[in-house]
Design a protein around this motif. Sequence first.
Motif, mmCIF file in Angstrom:
data_model
loop_
_atom_site.group_PDB
_atom_site.id
_atom_site.type_symbol
_atom_site.label_atom_id
_atom_site.label_comp_id
_atom_site.label_asym_id
_atom_site.label_seq_id
_atom_site.Cartn_x
_atom_site.Cartn_y
_atom_site.Cartn_z
ATOM 1 N N LYS A 184 0.773 -1.188 -0.008
ATOM 2 C CA LYS A 184 -0.117 0.126 -0.150
ATOM 3 C C LYS A 184 0.730 1.162 -0.081
ATOM 4 O O LYS A 184 0.711 2.365 -0.970
ATOM 5 C CB LYS A 184 -1.158 -0.024 1.165
ATOM 6 C CG LYS A 184 -2.030 -1.032 1.227
ATOM 7 C CD LYS A 184 -2.765 -0.900 2.350
ATOM 8 C CE LYS A 184 -3.917 -2.216 2.496
ATOM 9 N NZ LYS A 184 -4.850 -2.180 3.774
ATOM 10 N N LEU A 185 1.856 1.204 0.829
ATOM 11 C CA LEU A 185 2.651 2.196 0.930
ATOM 12 C C LEU A 185 3.563 2.483 -0.496
ATOM 13 O O LEU A 185 3.655 3.814 -0.864
ATOM 14 C CB LEU A 185 4.054 2.386 1.844
ATOM 15 C CG LEU A 185 3.366 2.591 3.205
ATOM 16 C CD1 LEU A 185 4.518 2.027 4.406
ATOM 17 C CD2 LEU A 185 3.000 3.950 3.679
ATOM 18 N N ASP A 186 4.035 1.478 -0.986
ATOM 19 C CA ASP A 186 4.596 1.533 -2.437
ATOM 20 C C ASP A 186 3.634 2.120 -3.444
ATOM 21 O O ASP A 186 4.065 3.017 -4.172
ATOM 22 C CB ASP A 186 5.002 0.192 -2.925
ATOM 23 C CG ASP A 186 5.967 0.253 -4.175
ATOM 24 O OD1 ASP A 186 6.877 0.392 -4.082
ATOM 25 O OD2 ASP A 186 4.997 0.131 -5.282
ATOM 26 N N ALA A 187 2.225 1.773 -3.543
ATOM 27 C CA ALA A 187 1.562 2.322 -4.527
ATOM 28 C C ALA A 187 1.210 4.001 -4.016
ATOM 29 O O ALA A 187 1.382 4.687 -5.115
ATOM 30 C CB ALA A 187 -0.006 1.646 -4.369
ATOM 31 N N PHE A 188 1.205 4.314 -2.855
ATOM 32 C CA PHE A 188 1.040 5.763 -2.478
ATOM 33 C C PHE A 188 1.969 6.338 -2.938
ATOM 34 O O PHE A 188 2.080 7.484 -3.471
ATOM 35 C CB PHE A 188 0.712 5.650 -1.002
ATOM 36 C CG PHE A 188 0.666 7.295 -0.590
ATOM 37 C CD1 PHE A 188 -0.461 7.907 -0.815
ATOM 38 C CD2 PHE A 188 1.900 7.793 -0.044
ATOM 39 C CE1 PHE A 188 -0.533 9.198 -0.295
ATOM 40 C CE2 PHE A 188 1.757 9.336 0.522
ATOM 41 C CZ PHE A 188 0.682 9.645 0.298
#
Length: 277
Positions: free
Chosen positions: A155-159
């Motif tokens: 999720k952090l990587d996507a953001f």
Amino acid sequence: MIIVNGDFFSDVSDLSKDLLNCFIHNSVYKFDFRLEKNKVLFFEESFFEMMSHLRRLRLQIPMYFSIEYFNSKFQKLISKKSGGCYIINLNFSLESHRSFDNKESELLTLFSINDVESILTLKKGIKISLFKDFKINKNELSSLLNNSRLIRLAKLDAFENSYDDNVILNDKNQVTRSAYGNIILFKNKTIITPLISDGAPSNYLVKPFIDYLEKNKFKCIEKSFSIFDLQTADSIGIMSINQGLINVEMFKKKQFNKSIFIDLFSSFIKDEILKNS
């Protein structure tokens, strides 16, 4: 409000230090139920799925665990709310670590509740990419486990890369899931979902949705597939207990102009959920 094994507490901070330690250090399984207008969606299906997972994880299941028991706790949690939409989170933990002297540690259950948007609110237009840093192990146990650290990183990587979600692969480079839920493809007039044994999460919304599609003459198959199939699909959907269904607009640089899953899921809600409300 939270409930721990039948006892009510205003907040997690009211738990004893020993209980807090159990849920922090000895947590063994998590499961979510979804309520719409105070009704548990697919209650029987979700309950039996949860019980099956508890057995497969070789946990000592209390004799009083029944649909009636869980429903009574759910009704207590929503009794002071206004008939909205909720996720009830169940966190199972062991009272103590198992040892040679203590092979049957008591199973503790923490019930908590969160407000969510209605499953009738369908989300469109998300952009997804591929998470490359870590992968899920290819086996059925991966479908039961939380994988929370890996999912958090996805999720952090996507953001950080200006995407809404990330596709997660297994160690054989097969698609398992997205960071937010199950992946469903529409390709060559066929609905395709990943295999549970590939690491796809178990989701009690997916099976009745697939059953509904088959009843309406759609060809549906469960099989292993790669990111190439994502790039050549006609439409992609993400389905989760928390979010309902989300239609994917773009995977990496591939644009999807069709929104077939929005139409199909809308019909599913009308025929299978609203009809029984």
